[in-house]
Each structure stands twice: as C-alpha cells, then as structure tokens.
Write an enzyme that holds these catalytic residues in place. Structure first.
Site, PDB file in Angstrom:
ATOM      1  CE1 TYR A 180     -41.881  24.744  14.280  1.00 32.81           C
ATOM      2  CE2 TYR A 180     -41.098  25.441  12.123  1.00 32.81           C
ATOM      3  CZ  TYR A 180     -40.858  25.186  13.470  1.00 32.81           C
ATOM      4  OH  TYR A 180     -39.592  25.344  13.990  1.00 32.81           O
ATOM      5  NE  ARG A 321     -27.252  27.495   7.518  1.00 32.48           N
ATOM      6  CZ  ARG A 321     -27.023  26.231   7.191  1.00 32.48           C
ATOM      7  NH1 ARG A 321     -26.540  25.401   8.097  1.00 32.48           N
ATOM      8  NH2 ARG A 321     -27.263  25.786   5.974  1.00 32.48           N
TER       9      ARG A 321
HETATM   10  C1  FNR Z   1     -34.152  29.111  10.354  1.00 36.59           C
HETATM   11  N1  FNR Z   1     -35.084  28.727   9.388  1.00 36.59           N
HETATM   12  C2  FNR Z   1     -36.378  29.183   9.456  1.00 36.59           C
HETATM   13  N2  FNR Z   1     -37.282  28.860   8.488  1.00 36.59           N
HETATM   14  C3  FNR Z   1     -38.536  29.378   8.495  1.00 36.59           C
HETATM   15  O1  FNR Z   1     -39.303  29.090   7.593  1.00 36.59           O
HETATM   16  N3  FNR Z   1     -38.911  30.222   9.502  1.00 36.59           N
HETATM   17  C4  FNR Z   1     -38.088  30.580  10.525  1.00 36.59           C
HETATM   18  O2  FNR Z   1     -38.456  31.371  11.410  1.00 36.59           O
HETATM   19  C5  FNR Z   1     -36.777  30.015  10.530  1.00 36.59           C
HETATM   20  N4  FNR Z   1     -35.892  30.280  11.530  1.00 36.59           N
HETATM   21  C6  FNR Z   1     -34.579  29.900  11.439  1.00 36.59           C
HETATM   22  C7  FNR Z   1     -33.659  30.333  12.403  1.00 36.59           C
HETATM   23  C8  FNR Z   1     -32.312  30.013  12.272  1.00 36.59           C
HETATM   24  C9  FNR Z   1     -31.336  30.543  13.292  1.00 36.59           C
HETATM   25  C10 FNR Z   1     -31.881  29.224  11.179  1.00 36.59           C
HETATM   26  C11 FNR Z   1     -30.408  28.889  11.000  1.00 36.59           C
HETATM   27  C12 FNR Z   1     -32.784  28.776  10.249  1.00 36.59           C
HETATM   28  C13 FNR Z   1     -34.622  28.064   8.148  1.00 36.59           C
HETATM   29  C14 FNR Z   1     -34.047  29.093   7.182  1.00 36.59           C
HETATM   30  O3  FNR Z   1     -35.055  29.956   6.687  1.00 36.59           O
HETATM   31  C15 FNR Z   1     -33.358  28.429   5.966  1.00 36.59           C
HETATM   32  O4  FNR Z   1     -34.283  27.636   5.265  1.00 36.59           O
HETATM   33  C16 FNR Z   1     -32.182  27.557   6.421  1.00 36.59           C
HETATM   34  O5  FNR Z   1     -31.333  28.277   7.296  1.00 36.59           O
HETATM   35  C17 FNR Z   1     -31.376  27.060   5.256  1.00 36.59           C
HETATM   36  O6  FNR Z   1     -30.841  28.151   4.517  1.00 36.59           O
HETATM   37  P1  FNR Z   1     -29.286  28.577   4.660  1.00 36.59           P
HETATM   38  O7  FNR Z   1     -29.045  28.984   6.063  1.00 36.59           O
HETATM   39  O8  FNR Z   1     -28.470  27.374   4.301  1.00 36.59           O
HETATM   40  O9  FNR Z   1     -29.122  29.704   3.677  1.00 36.59           O
END
Ligand code: FNR
Length: 367
Positions: A180, A321
């Site tokens: 971003y 997740r």
């Molecule tokens: C995200 N991620 C994310 N990161 C962030 O900085 N701001 C956000 O708004 C979002 N939105 C978002 C939505 C969805 C549906 C997913 C799956 C992921 C990334 C998230 O914070 C995280 O870094 C990743 O999902 C990896 O972590 P997990 O899911 O493996 O625990």
C-alpha cells in the site's frame, strides 16, 4: 509452560497473553463506510481479557480506499460507529488499535472520487484486483503524486489518528505493509521519484516516517505501531536491497520510540508470497534493530507461535485466518483445543455467514 500466556506490555498497556488478532479486511460496513452492527458483534466475539486486537485496515481518505465495504475513519461520521466497537472490546478487558490505511495505487477509478486515477509515488501499475461495488476489477493505472500534494496525505493520516482517538481506540497502527501507499514509497520497484521522497532509502522512507510522526503527534510514540512486510511481493512489490531498506526502517522507527513494530513473516503463501527469490527478512533479522515490542504475523500455528516467543524473535504473535474462524482463539490455544477451519469464500464481503457464525469451543460442545 506456555510462553504465549505470560504477561507482557505494549506501550502503556499490560497484556495478559500474546495472541494478537491481526488486521483483517472483511468489507462488511454499512453504506457510507460506517461500522455496522455486524462488525460490532464480530469484534465483541473476538475480544478477550488482556488481549490485543488490531482493527481491519481503515482508509484515511476516500482516495485511500481500494475495497468497497471497508469501514472508514476519513470522516467524523465514522467515529460513533467505531466507538461502539471500542466500547465492546474494552468491556471484555481487551485493547484495540486501529490500522490506518491508504492503498495508493492498489485501487480502481470506480472507487476514486470523480473517477480519477489512484495516486502513487510513481505512475507504475500494480497487477491484481481492487474490490469495486461491482466485484473485482484490475488495478487502474495510477498517477504520480505531485510533491506539493504529499503534506495533504500526511495530514489525512494525522486526522485519521485523531478520529481514532476520539473513537476510543487504544492506539493506531500505520499500515506500512502489503504494497500500500507507504510501502510503495519505501521500495524502489515502485518509487522512481527524483525529489526528496525518492532515490536513496533515507528519501524513500521519508513518507512512512512522516506519517508515523503525524500519528505520534496525536497519540504519543508509545501508542503507535507500524506494520511492514519486508518479504511480501503482494501488490507487485519489489526492492533491490530489502535488508538495507527494512533495516533502515526498523532503526528509524526505533529512534521515534514507537510502541511496536509489526512484521509480516516471509513463510506464508496466499495473501503474501515469498519475495523475488531473495533471502527473506523475518522478525528475527529486525529484532536487533528494534528495541521495543516486536509482533510477528503470517502463517503461525499455535506451536510455531510458542516457538518464536521462546526463541526471543518476537514478543507477540498475530493470527489472521485462524482468528477469522475461531472467535475464541486465545482460549482455544490456551486449552489446546482443536481449531475451526476457515472458509475463504466468505473472507471478503457478504453477511453474517463466515463472519459472526463461527462457534466458540463452548458453543460447539453444547451443540
Ligand atoms: C488480511 N491481511 C491484512 N493485513 C493488513 O495489514 N491489513 C488488513 O486489513 C488485512 N486484511 C486481510 C484480510 C484477509 C481476509 C486476510 C486473509 C488477510 C493479512 C493478515 O493480517 C495476515 O498478515 C495474514 O493473513 C497472514 O496471517 P495468517 O492468516 O497466516 O495468520
């Protein structure tokens, strides 16, 4: 003994456990980008005593949005809705920081005021999709920001930080990750500027550092965090020297005295991918450069989260997740209970399904 359930501190706050809810865009706000009743229920379900939540990313301006249905913090009309969320989290004994967001080039003209081009450090398009009201649309070609427009965007972040304070948040997190706008300035694949915001890393980091200082001017440094993703390629990101770029960023943020550095780890696939075949940079590499709280996120399971805390490479672990599908995630981890599986098809937008209807372990046992 569990390391995840020993107390720690973030800025002025004492946490009783280290299982953080990661920022998660879910696109379920009401018209006008106002936080909805459903959102209040969702965050209430996920709040825990002594736990920390980072809110979903919230645009600080309409130009900063690339996801229809993302709740805003760009207007005073958003404050009351967020106040309901923060009150609910506090009633459970939890803490919540608001993630402040500007997507820059990761947007589409349909989401922009007057159908204008999205803005970026340089006029280079990303590959991928924005979420318009009509579904996924390829990112539009951005236009390069004029030098004299940059202070206005920093002011949008400051004003967003101030609204977050009025909405009852405990702090703010600058979204400097995932390709971003601040990340577009940082990395040299997306920043070809020749003014004081481009070129050497001291210049490319200026935007993120000024945005962070703007938030600090509202909150004090000890209630501001910054998220970075040094190894993420999401949003067509690349940098010619990530260790130098992100090492500099970690050191400078440390000098500002911010509460925490939030690092997206390199080992996950899906929303993040391993970058450009180079040696990935993880929390472990930034640890020596940042003296306060380090949050690691990305691909963690309960065991690997325990391990990174035990190794001393992070102080907190954020789960994305697993927190979507397990409203009581900290309690489940503490009691070593099995986790619900998540359903990707309901991640972005929709209704209560796949949002507020995942059962707690208690509810599942009673059913
Ligand atoms: C995200 N991620 C994310 N990161 C962030 O900085 N701001 C956000 O708004 C979002 N939105 C978002 C939505 C969805 C549906 C997913 C799956 C992921 C990334 C998230 O914070 C995280 O870094 C990743 O999902 C990896 O972590 P997990 O899911 O493996 O625990």
């Amino acid at each position: 003994m569990s390391n995840l359930f020993t107390p720690t501190e973030v800025g002025p706050y004492r946490l009783s456990h280290r299982v953080v809810m990661a920022p998660l865009t879910r696109m379920r706000s009401d018209p006008g980008d106002i936080p909805s009743d459903l959102m209040v229920e969702y965050y209430t379900q996920r709040a825990s005593d002594g736990g920390l939540i980072i809110s979903e990313a919230t645009p600080v301006s309409t130009r900063g949005n690339g996801y229809a249905g993302a709740p805003g913090i760009y207007s005073d009309i958003h404050i009351a809705g967020w106040r309901r969320v923060t009150d609910a989290v506090h009633a459970s004994g939890g803490r919540i920081f608001q993630q402040l967001w500007h997507v820059g080039r990761q947007s589409h003209i349909d989401l922009q005021p007057n159908g204008e081009a999205p803005v970026a450090p340089s006029a280079i398009a990303a590959e991928g999709y924005a979420y318009s009201k009509h579904g996924e649309v390829p990112f539009s070609m951005p236009r390069a920001l004029q030098l004299n427009e940059i202070p206005g965007i920093i002011e949008e972040f400051r004003a967003g930080a101030e609204r977050a304070l009025r909405a009852g948040f405990d702090g703010v997190e600058i979204h400097g990750a995932n390709g971003y706008l601040p990340d577009q300035f940082l990395q040299d694949g997306t920043n070809k500027r020749t003014d004081e915001y481009g070129g050497p890393i001291e210049n490319r980091a200026r935007f993120l550092l000024e945005v962070t200082q703007a938030a600090v001017s509202v909150w004090g440094a000890d209630r501001v965090g910054v998220r970075i993703s040094p190894s993420g390629a999401y949003g067509s990101m690349s940098d010619s020297n990530p260790p130098a770029t992100f090492g500099y960023v970690a050191r400078e943020l440390d000098r500002l005295g911010i509460a925490y550095l939030h690092v997206v780890e390199p080992h996950i696939k899906g929303t993040e991918e391993i970058a450009h075949g180079k040696a990935p940079i993880a929390a472990q590499h930034l640890r020596p450069k940042f003296s306060r709280t380090l949050v690691a996120a990305g691909g963690f399971a309960p065991d690997s989260a325990e391990a990174i805390i035990a190794a001393g490479d992070a102080d907190l672990v954020a789960f994305g997740r697993h927190f979507i599908s397990n409203p009581d995630l900290p309690e489940r981890i503490r009691r070593r209970l099995p986790l619900n599986r998540y359903d990707r098809s309901t991640f972005y937008g929709g209704d209560a399904r796949g949002y507020t209807d995942y059962p707690t372990a208690e509810a599942a046992a009673a059913a």
